[in-house]
Enzyme design. Sequence first.
Site, PDB file in Angstrom:
ATOM      1  N   HIS A   1       0.939  -1.269   0.070  1.00 51.32           N
ATOM      2  CA  HIS A   1       0.112  -0.089  -0.140  1.00 51.32           C
ATOM      3  C   HIS A   1       0.979   1.313  -0.027  1.00 51.32           C
ATOM      4  O   HIS A   1       1.286   1.569   0.921  1.00 51.32           O
ATOM      5  CB  HIS A   1      -0.877  -0.080   1.195  1.00 51.32           C
ATOM      6  CG  HIS A   1      -1.998   1.007   1.287  1.00 51.32           C
ATOM      7  ND1 HIS A   1      -3.236   0.806   1.620  1.00 51.32           N
ATOM      8  CD2 HIS A   1      -2.022   2.298   0.768  1.00 51.32           C
ATOM      9  CE1 HIS A   1      -3.947   1.920   1.444  1.00 51.32           C
ATOM     10  NE2 HIS A   1      -3.022   2.768   1.146  1.00 51.32           N
TER      11      HIS A   1
ATOM     12  N   HIS B   1      -7.805  -7.256   6.954  1.00 48.15           N
ATOM     13  CA  HIS B   1      -7.696  -6.262   7.907  1.00 48.15           C
ATOM     14  C   HIS B   1      -7.897  -6.751   9.384  1.00 48.15           C
ATOM     15  O   HIS B   1      -9.118  -7.261   9.866  1.00 48.15           O
ATOM     16  CB  HIS B   1      -8.616  -4.782   8.017  1.00 48.15           C
ATOM     17  CG  HIS B   1      -8.122  -3.572   8.753  1.00 48.15           C
ATOM     18  ND1 HIS B   1      -7.366  -2.693   8.064  1.00 48.15           N
ATOM     19  CD2 HIS B   1      -8.231  -3.181   9.919  1.00 48.15           C
ATOM     20  CE1 HIS B   1      -6.952  -1.782   8.998  1.00 48.15           C
ATOM     21  NE2 HIS B   1      -7.448  -1.962  10.033  1.00 48.15           N
TER      22      HIS B   1
ATOM     23  N   GLU C   1      -2.482  -1.775  -3.342  1.00 50.01           N
ATOM     24  CA  GLU C   1      -3.631  -1.257  -2.330  1.00 50.01           C
ATOM     25  C   GLU C   1      -3.501   0.253  -2.573  1.00 50.01           C
ATOM     26  O   GLU C   1      -2.525   0.796  -2.626  1.00 50.01           O
ATOM     27  CB  GLU C   1      -3.881  -1.579  -1.205  1.00 50.01           C
ATOM     28  CG  GLU C   1      -4.070  -3.077  -0.605  1.00 50.01           C
ATOM     29  CD  GLU C   1      -4.123  -3.260   0.644  1.00 50.01           C
ATOM     30  OE1 GLU C   1      -4.494  -4.141   1.202  1.00 50.01           O
ATOM     31  OE2 GLU C   1      -3.780  -2.411   1.588  1.00 50.01           O
TER      32      GLU C   1
END
Length: 239
Positions: A43, A190, A70
């Site tokens: 990310h 997550h 991401e």
Amino acid sequence: MTKLSVNINKVATLRNARGGNNPDVIQVALDAEKFGAEGITVHPRPDERHIRYDDVMQLKDAVTTEFNIEGYPDKRYMEIIRLVKPAQATLVPDPPEVLTSNTGWDTISHQEMLKDIIAELHEYDTRTSIFINPVAKYFEPAKLTGTDRVELYTEPYASNYRTNKQTAVKPYVEVAEIARELGLGLNAGHDLDLNNLRFLKEHIPYLDEVSIGHALICDALYFGLENTIQMYLRQLEDI
């Protein structure tokens, strides 16, 4: 079988804390693949507080499994995807100042924007996934964006798992069925860890992929990276 994609952001955070190239982010990605990871996730944020632009460009040529990038789909992110053409682009709605992704898309109010972005991503032959809360009303609009998959935001599941695991997983099972009926692929991520991952897999056996970083890297401090990846893979074995 559900694939395990290892998020290596925290490896980059550790490296950046001291400077230099220890640990070597690229080598960790290669080792994670060698140890059984079926994908590598990054990310890259604009402030480069963990994964840097140069890391992404090097990983482009190094990753041999699935490379998942991401990010918030601003101009910078879209340019990275255009250059790298990863296997998967996961769109998250968090602005640059947010510490970590903390909610999913409102696919109703952002449907047209997401539709345009996803159409562009498909031009690069990149599979798309959008981060989404376990709320039924967001799934049909998600389908209308043209996305290939949705990624269930699992922080609420992980938080509530400690007190009532059945209550925690219930909304995820319900929306997973909706996603399946709509023909959407299904990812999750997550705060998934060795304590709660197997229970989620048992209740949503057709998950395509989980992306795990923070907990996995923390566990690797105790168990070693190779052993840790194998431990996570065992949680994902088909029942």
